[in-house]
Design a protein around this motif. Structure first.
Motif, short mmCIF file in Angstrom:
data_model
loop_
_atom_site.label_atom_id
_atom_site.label_comp_id
_atom_site.label_asym_id
_atom_site.label_seq_id
_atom_site.Cartn_x
_atom_site.Cartn_y
_atom_site.Cartn_z
N ALA A 204 0.81 -1.31 -0.02
CA ALA A 204 -0.03 0.02 0.04
C ALA A 204 0.88 1.31 -0.13
O ALA A 204 1.88 1.30 0.48
N GLU A 205 0.09 2.43 -0.57
CA GLU A 205 0.82 3.48 -0.27
C GLU A 205 0.20 4.37 0.82
O GLU A 205 -1.17 4.17 1.16
N VAL A 206 0.92 4.75 1.83
CA VAL A 206 0.45 5.14 3.03
C VAL A 206 0.89 6.66 3.29
O VAL A 206 1.99 6.88 3.33
N PHE A 533 -3.52 9.66 -5.77
CA PHE A 533 -3.14 9.49 -4.51
C PHE A 533 -1.99 10.18 -3.95
O PHE A 533 -2.21 10.87 -3.09
N THR A 534 -0.97 10.15 -4.60
CA THR A 534 0.30 10.87 -4.45
C THR A 534 -0.01 12.25 -4.68
O THR A 534 0.65 13.10 -3.75
N GLU A 535 -0.49 12.59 -5.62
CA GLU A 535 -0.81 14.14 -5.79
C GLU A 535 -1.62 14.81 -4.59
O GLU A 535 -1.58 15.56 -4.06
N ALA A 536 -2.74 13.99 -4.45
CA ALA A 536 -3.77 14.61 -3.31
C ALA A 536 -2.86 14.53 -1.93
O ALA A 536 -3.20 15.28 -1.25
N PRO A 544 3.29 10.58 0.66
CA PRO A 544 3.13 9.19 0.90
C PRO A 544 4.37 8.30 0.58
O PRO A 544 5.29 8.63 -0.02
N VAL A 545 4.36 7.12 1.29
CA VAL A 545 5.34 6.05 1.41
C VAL A 545 4.68 4.73 0.96
O VAL A 545 3.64 4.51 1.41
N ARG A 546 5.36 4.17 0.03
CA ARG A 546 5.16 2.72 -0.31
C ARG A 546 5.39 1.64 1.07
O ARG A 546 6.77 1.80 1.14
N LYS A 591 -3.61 3.49 0.32
CA LYS A 591 -4.42 3.27 -0.93
C LYS A 591 -3.75 1.72 -1.22
O LYS A 591 -2.40 1.71 -1.24
N LEU A 592 -4.57 0.65 -1.49
CA LEU A 592 -3.93 -0.42 -1.80
C LEU A 592 -3.58 -0.43 -3.12
O LEU A 592 -4.10 -0.33 -4.40
N VAL A 593 -2.18 -0.96 -3.14
CA VAL A 593 -1.49 -0.83 -4.56
C VAL A 593 -1.28 -2.12 -5.29
O VAL A 593 -1.66 -2.34 -6.40
N GLU A 594 -1.15 -3.37 -4.22
CA GLU A 594 -0.61 -4.68 -5.08
C GLU A 594 -1.16 -5.69 -4.03
O GLU A 594 -1.02 -5.50 -2.87
#
Length: 647
Positions: A204-206, A533-536, A544-546, A591-594
């Motif tokens: 996820a990106e957190v 998500f990164t832009e927001a 945000p951090v992966r 945000k769930l990435v993978e």
């Protein structure tokens, strides 16, 4: 001869009664009178004629009202010890406990019937070994303590016969249920699916919003602080305090007053000969199958050098099981013919097939630990200490009764404590045991009795007078003279605390608003009009951090940095979806990435297999108990259930 005086009115009446008694009318009256006295005298018997005084019948065997009431009382006492002295059982609680206690008695009766049917029994040696192996009955030296056993029986209102029946029943249950549980085998397809479910990982990106990095908030006004003080009384109130006089009576306190004679030590040694040393132990492996032919084949393979893994596979193929029993004494093996065979084998020896109610057993001894004797001086010292503690425990009950009599007779706690040579103190404390200065208050009995004493002080109504209360394994004389209720402290005395709390709350609300705004901005992503998500996140002022990958139950480093509070929701999302959670540090949006499938590993499959088989074993045991109950044709006398509830 002098002449008799003339008959008076009384004599005439007696004569008339005599004449009347000879008539049929009088005889009928006497019969009715006798019958009325007879019925009156046996009224209870006639009234209960044809009634069943058993609360339940299991296969025709009665469970009497007194037995059910005793079981309900024990269960109530056990639950009250767990829930604390402040818990007050109501009628619904008593009825539920009564039903549970009766169900336990019914299950035990049904099990006993099945054990008799199959010829399953528990030897005297097995009962003794089982009792000595219970950790709760071991003293500080690691040895069995009769004092702790007697204390357990007193607390549970049990006789030695009651306890022995309980142990025998449990040993029989272990044999019966052990055979039932041995049949649980997890399907390979199911275990692989569960292993895949448990091992699935997510990335996820957190974006995190810690309270420590919250933007500065404007200084509050005096009116805001005062309103915050009024709206949050729990944060700024002094706790409830109790003023009490306390004295403690325990076996430890009375121990120096107890004397144990040499004759008593000799008698104690004779009564506990089995404690004179560590018995021989053997490390045993066992295979259990249904037929003698399969058992013969297993013995041949075992004597030929096969290891336990190969024997297990052979036993499973034959519809049985194999396992390592560990190091056991002879007394710990409840089936006598199997115990005899095992303790006749040399190290490395394999037994001939042995039949029991559960099938055919083949046993292998892999190690032998010789018996060890305890030096007589050590044994006498241990026996002296055990007997002294038993005497001190008995004396504590006697002294507690005398102490209660003294308080009932008008003595204060201090006067009674002085009379019985006990330490007493007067304290003012809150539920955490702290005084009005915020520091821990000293109480008699040390840390072991502290929590129970505080509970008892707050369970005793203020102003009800001195009394004796059971606190853990001791007794306390106490008099709670006053209760100081919790009260909101004046604003002026806590203004600094209010200011800090208001500021922290304002920072929390600010971070929550930022996190909510980010989630709303990114919520519609993935083709539904939301922002990247990164832009927001950058617009919200965070980077945000992966993070990850993490499994469902990951903790610490295994979570790859993903806050634990996010994981439950994260595993319900599809890639690209967003979630938010309150964390220990503040707030987090992810945000769930993978989604990464589970790596197929033998360890994961084995772990899933173990969990599934444990659940299957529990289900089989429950079904077995239900089948035994159904076979026993249980009948419950609902009319007596109200009388079972302990009061």
């Amino acid at each position: 001869m002098s002449e008799l005086p003339p008959a008076g009115p009384a004599a005439t009446m007696i004569t008339a009664f005599r004449r009347l008694a000879g008539t049929w009318f009088a005889r009928g009256l006497f019969v009715l009178l006798v019958l009325s006295f007879a019925v009156w005298g046996i009224e209870d018997t006639i009234r209960n004629f044809g009634r069943d005084n058993a609360v339940a019948r299991v296969g025709g065997d009665p469970i009497e009202l007194a037995e059910a009431q005793t079981a309900a009382r024990r269960e109530t006492q056990r639950l009250q010890r767990q829930l604390g002295p402040r818990f007050e059982p109501n009628e619904a609680f008593r009825q539920a406990v009564a039903r549970r206690a009766l169900d336990n008695l019914i299950a035990s009766r049904a099990q006993d019937r099945e054990a008799r049917r199959l010829g399953v029994a528990a030897s005297v040696d097995a009962v003794r070994a089982y009792t000595f192996s219970i950790p709760a009955f071991r003293g500080a030296d690691g040895q069995f303590s009769p004092f702790l056993l007697q204390q357990f029986m007193r607390q549970n209102d049990m006789t030695e016969a009651d306890f022995t029946r309980l142990v025998v029943s449990d040993l029989q249950r272990q044999q019966l249920v052990g055979a039932v549980r041995a049949g649980a085998r997890a399907p390979e397809t199911l275990t692989k699916l569960l292993a895949a479910f448990a091992g699935e990982r997510r990335v996820a990106e957190v974006a995190e919003f810690p309270l420590l990095t919250a933007p500065e908030v404007p200084e509050p006004t005096q009116a805001q602080l005062e309103r915050f003080h009024e709206n949050n009384p729990a944060q700024f109130s002094s706790p409830e305090y109790r003023e009490a006089a306390v004295a403690l009576l325990s076996a430890e306190i009375l121990l120096p007053k107890v004397e144990v004679s040499e004759a008593e030590i000799d008698a104690g040694l004779e009564a506990q000969r089995e404690r004179s040393g560590a018995p021989e132990r053997r490390t045993v492996e066992q295979a259990l199958v249904k037929t003698k032919e399969a058992a013969d084949a297993i013995r041949t393979a075992w004597t030929g050098g096969a290891n336990l893994e190969a024997i297990t596979a052979q036993a499973v193929a034959a519809g049985g099981a194999a396992l390592e029993m560990g190091a056991v004494t002879r007394a710990e093996m409840p089936v006598e013919n199997i115990a005899s065979a095992v303790f006749a084998l040399p190290q490395g020896g394999v037994s001939e097939p042995i039949q029991s109610p559960f099938g055919w057993h083949v046993m292998k001894v892999t190690a032998i630990q010789a018996a060890a004797e305890i030096p007589m001086e050590t044994l006498r010292a241990q026996t002296r200490e055990t007997l002294a503690r038993e005497k001190a425990a008995d004396l504590s009950f006697e002294e507690a009764n005398k102490l209660e009599d003294a308080l009932s007779g008008g003595a204060t706690v201090e006067e009674a404590a002085k009379r019985f040579d006990l330490e007493s103190t007067r304290v003012t404390l809150d539920r955490q045991g702290n005084g009005q200065d915020g520091r821990p208050v000293a109480l008699p009995g040390g840390p072991a009795a502290r929590a129970a004493l505080i509970e008892a002080i707050f369970a005793n109504p203020a102003g009800s007078g001195p009394r004796v209360a059971e606190v853990g394994q001791a007794f306390a004389a106490m008099d709670v003279s006053n209760a100081i209720p919790a009260a909101l402290r004046p604003f002026a005395s806590v203004e600094a605390e209010v200011r800090r709390a208001w500021t922290l709350d304002a920072r929390r609300r600010a971070q929550e608003e930022r996190a909510t705004a980010l989630m709303s901005a990114a919520q519609g992503n993935n083709g539904q009009g939301g922002k990247d998500f990164t832009e927001a996140a950058k617009e919200a002022g965070v980077e945000p951090v992966r993070m990850g990958p993490a499994t469902r139950d990951a903790e610490g480093p295994a979570a790859g940095g993903i806050p634990a509070e996010l994981l439950p929701a994260l595993f319900t999302l599809k890639p690209g979806e967003v979630t938010m959670a309150t964390t220990a540090a503040g707030f987090a949006v992810a945000k769930l990435v993978e989604i990464l499938p589970a790596e197929a590993s033998p360890e994961a499959v084995t772990r899933a297999k173990t969990e599934v088989e444990q659940a299957m074993q529990e289900d089989l045991e429950a079904q077995f108990a239900a089948a035994l109950r159904a076979r026993a044709e249980v009948k419950i006398n609902e009319a007596l259930m109200d009388q079972v509830a302990a009061r």
